[in-house]
Write a protein that holds these residues in place. Sequence first.
Motif: not given
Length: 635
Positions: A411-439
């Motif tokens: 994720l590179e400064h993008g926006e994510v909206t969901g129920d279950v969000v799984d991200i391997v690598q996160c470099v900036g960004g906005h996340i909205r979800a019930k459950e968020v996992t970031i490696e």
Amino acid sequence: MAIFASGKKGTQSSQTKIRPTVVRTQNVAKELISIAKSNDVSIHSIDFNVLEVQTYTRINKDNEEVDWEEATDEELQKLLTKENLLNKNFGLKQMYEIEIFSKVEGDPYQDFHLAIGANATKCKVYLSIKEDSQISYNKNFEQDLVTLINKSKVRANILINVFDTMMPSVVSKITAYVRVQESARYEKSEMHLVAESYEPILTKNDALILHYEKKENIDDNEKIDYANRGFIKSVKKDELLMEYIRAKKGTPGRNCRGEFLEPKEPLESNTPTFTTDETIKIIESDDKIEYRAVENGYIVLDANAYTIKSDIDIDEISFRSTGNIHAGVDSDVNISVTESDVMKDAIGTGMEVEVSEIEIEGNVGPNAQVKALKASVGGQTHKTASIKADNLRINVHKGKAYGKNIHITRLEHGEVTGDVVDIVQCVGGHIRAKEVTIERCGSYVNAVASRFIEIKKLQGSENTFVIDPLLKGSVKEGLNQNKEEISKLKKSVKNIKQEIEQYTEMVQNNKKAFEDVKKRLLHYKKNNVKMPSSFIKQYNNFKKAREHLAKIKKEFSSKRDYLNLLTTKTASFQDNIFNARIINRDRWTEHNEIIFKLVDPPIEVSFKPPEGSHDKIFAIVESDDGKYKIEAVKE
């Protein structure tokens, strides 16, 4: 409706008068023009009377024409059967003996503007009385009206006394109106059916209708939208795809001029020459052949055979190659876009794609919009691109993503909206979800969840991790609605409680008097003595007060129970936050913040874990003094 003849017009006294002339003709209009021309006068300055009408018939045999024979009224009634009139060998015409003369001044009907018109086949003839027509009643009006109508009809080559059985009723209706009015003026035009013959049924040529080729690329200004040119023709199960209308010869008729109307021979120039397979069912009837879809998908004409498919492989989706694709998420259409060059876009600029499933090997370009049930992007999404899918996988995401289960490699400064969000690598960004996992979490990440946020490895700073039980707009709207209902109920319960207290006091204070009145009334009734009206009124008022008290007590109990239910429901929003967790499996770096948003009271509690801290799991707790704080807890 064409206008054939009109009523009389004003006279022209300065014109030459013509001598009364008697002629025998089948075409009255032609004779009038001829007389006017030969006498060098205006056609509007002459008039005529019908002196005699002769009706002729004949029945040709074996394509041989026989002589016309005049028919009496009695003979005509026997000859004018439906069988004869719809027989092309039956002939019918009229001859008129008319007297032509110059119009005289002082015509009482010069302002009574009548006109005869007919439909295209001349099988229905109408009398119209024009707006602003004026007429005064006289004893000869009814007969004069018949004369005026018949003169207009013969002038238009319409037979009289043949197809006009409704004439007496029309004449009677108009006469009755004029008689009552005495001097009638028509505020608006009127139309009456004065003759009706046998209307033919037109011949129908064959036709092939391609229903699947829907007109979807024309906007309100009638400009072609080339982006929506229908690269894929999506279809639904049982949808009518094509329809062949069989040719059908019409039926004959005869118009009010006596002319036989022969139906044309049908043309057959659209007979289907294509074939279909088992994905398309054929339903035949006497009038048509229907071709309907057996399953969802998109229709394809391959060589000369139609079929319905669900899978398609294309190099790219762009304005140049395909245009937008709007098959629909429930279409069962699955697309694989194979363009994988990192310097190109698999989904071009501004393209819109809506299918059931899509696999994109390459990039999604600027302002592109993708919607599906299942989607995957092997390349990267542009920061202005948008992708929505229940199950969504993206390699490198810079745009906007919406879904239920979302997996993003980077994720590179993008926006994510969901129920279950799984991200391997996160470099900036906005996340909205019930459950968020970031490696692996870098810097400048804003993650908001309603249940938990888990970071496997924290590598950056300036990150914000938020627990918000009202993350979803619908939940927040539900809470606000809940609060409004609670506020209204509290006010209502308070008012009812005050009313109960007032009526309870009134009933208690008047209980003794009520019992006394009750005894007196029973005494009067037992001894058949007329009861005083004041006692009866007093008794009824007290009885109504007790009944009203019982009613508002029941209402109070019901609303109080519902208030307790809503209060419990509001508390449940709050309870969710105490079960929520923010987890960091790694040690904490500097300048990272944890926030829990409470519902009641609506406050935010924040905490910045110190750099190097190994506290992993954080929750919000309520202390003995009723204050809220964020603390590290066990698994």
